[in-house]
Design an enzyme around this catalytic site. Structure first.
Site, PDB file in Angstrom:
ATOM      1  CG  HIS A  21      -2.297   0.552   0.894  1.00 59.65           C
ATOM      2  ND1 HIS A  21      -3.448   0.177   1.564  1.00 59.65           N
ATOM      3  CD2 HIS A  21      -2.697   1.477  -0.011  1.00 59.65           C
ATOM      4  CE1 HIS A  21      -4.485   0.848   1.083  1.00 59.65           C
ATOM      5  NE2 HIS A  21      -4.051   1.653   0.129  1.00 59.65           N
ATOM      6  CG  ASP A  44      -5.589  -1.338   4.522  1.00 60.03           C
ATOM      7  OD1 ASP A  44      -5.479  -2.516   4.925  1.00 60.03           O
ATOM      8  OD2 ASP A  44      -4.633  -0.678   4.090  1.00 60.03           O
ATOM      9  CG  HIS A  46      -3.199  -3.806   8.092  1.00 62.16           C
ATOM     10  ND1 HIS A  46      -3.402  -4.581   6.959  1.00 62.16           N
ATOM     11  CD2 HIS A  46      -2.782  -4.639   9.063  1.00 62.16           C
ATOM     12  CE1 HIS A  46      -3.104  -5.845   7.242  1.00 62.16           C
ATOM     13  NE2 HIS A  46      -2.727  -5.910   8.507  1.00 62.16           N
ATOM     14  CG  ASP A  48      -1.714   0.866   5.545  1.00 63.65           C
ATOM     15  OD1 ASP A  48      -1.251  -0.051   6.251  1.00 63.65           O
ATOM     16  OD2 ASP A  48      -2.217   0.667   4.424  1.00 63.65           O
ATOM     17  CG  HIS A  61       3.795  -2.460   3.831  1.00 64.35           C
ATOM     18  ND1 HIS A  61       2.966  -2.872   4.845  1.00 64.35           N
ATOM     19  CD2 HIS A  61       4.794  -3.376   3.764  1.00 64.35           C
ATOM     20  CE1 HIS A  61       3.436  -3.990   5.381  1.00 64.35           C
ATOM     21  NE2 HIS A  61       4.546  -4.312   4.749  1.00 64.35           N
ATOM     22  CG  ASP A 147      -4.588  -3.571   1.536  1.00 65.63           C
ATOM     23  OD1 ASP A 147      -4.666  -4.781   1.236  1.00 65.63           O
ATOM     24  OD2 ASP A 147      -3.574  -3.058   2.030  1.00 65.63           O
ATOM     25  CG  ASP A 149      -5.176  -6.064   3.954  1.00 64.79           C
ATOM     26  OD1 ASP A 149      -6.073  -5.205   4.040  1.00 64.79           O
ATOM     27  OD2 ASP A 149      -3.998  -5.833   4.283  1.00 64.79           O
ATOM     28  CD  GLU A 192      -1.524  -6.729   1.746  1.00 64.43           C
ATOM     29  OE1 GLU A 192      -1.444  -7.892   2.143  1.00 64.43           O
ATOM     30  OE2 GLU A 192      -1.952  -5.780   2.419  1.00 64.43           O
TER      31      GLU A 192
END
Length: 215
Positions: A21, A44, A46, A48, A61, A147, A149, A192
């Site tokens: 990312h 996402d 996460h 980030d 990332h 993302d 994920d 990703e």
């Protein structure tokens, strides 16, 4: 950043496909060359939002969203240009793996977060509409940073940092459609993708399908 900026200048809506990312630092900075009122919808698992001072892993990332808002190492915050995204124009949607330092920065900066457990409790569509309503009241132009994920690894596994839980593919398709219907989308990230972790080409096929929704 230069390629994205050039593409937008030519009248296109660039779609950045790739690996981690950190790429979003380039795409968002490129978009800022053209739109000073840009909002960001960051979908996402996460946040980030680490900086070089809070990161446990040292991985860049884990820093791009913080960097485009001006938080972090000068080599990242000053990438391409000195322009920044207003944190109040940023929505973090579906986060389910957030570190302590990131959580503190989210609160300090004023980023509007819709954690995954909140989305689950409220319902995907009602939570998405709440996020869209918040952003649409503030900005006309939007960068969508997606993302893979954010999607449940039971459905797609070709990512580098999977996290248990996550959205269905159909939900992300609906998210893209609703965003396109409410904003002037400047640019899109789909990141990703890691073919080394894929099973067959399930994740690749999903990514291609998401691009087809945008087209």
């Amino acid at each position: 950043a230069e390629t994205i900026s050039y593409s937008i200048g030519e009248g296109h809506i660039p779609i950045l496909l790739g690996g981690d990312h950190a790429l979003a630092m380039g795409s968002i900075k490129g978009a800022l060359d053209h739109y000073d009122d840009i909002g960001v919808l960051w979908v996402d698992a996460h946040a980030d939002m680490n900086t070089h001072e809070t990161t446990h892993s040292g991985n860049i990332h884990g820093m791009p969203l913080a960097a485009v808002m001006g938080y972090g190492h000068p080599k990242l915050t000053g990438l391409h240009n000195e322009l920044k995204v207003d944190p109040s124009n940023v929505v973090l949607f579906g986060s389910r793996d957030v570190e302590e330092g990131e959580a503190e920065l989210i609160t300090h900066a004023g980023v509007h977060e819709f954690p995954y457990d909140y989305v689950e409790r409220k319902g995907f569509i009602p939570a998405l509409e709440e996020a869209i309503d918040y952003l649409s009241a503030r900005v006309k132009h939007l960068h969508l940073s997606l993302d893979l994920d954010s999607i449940n690894p039971d459905y797609i596994m070709g990512v580098s940092t999977p996290v248990a839980g996550g959205f269905k593919v159909a939900s992300i398709i609906e998210l893209i459609k609703r965003v396109l219907g409410r904003f002037e989308v400047t640019s899109v990230d789909i990141v990703e993708y890691n073919p080394l972790h894929d099973r067959g080409e399930v994740t690749l096929d999903t990514m291609v399908m998401l691009v087809s929704v945008i087209e």
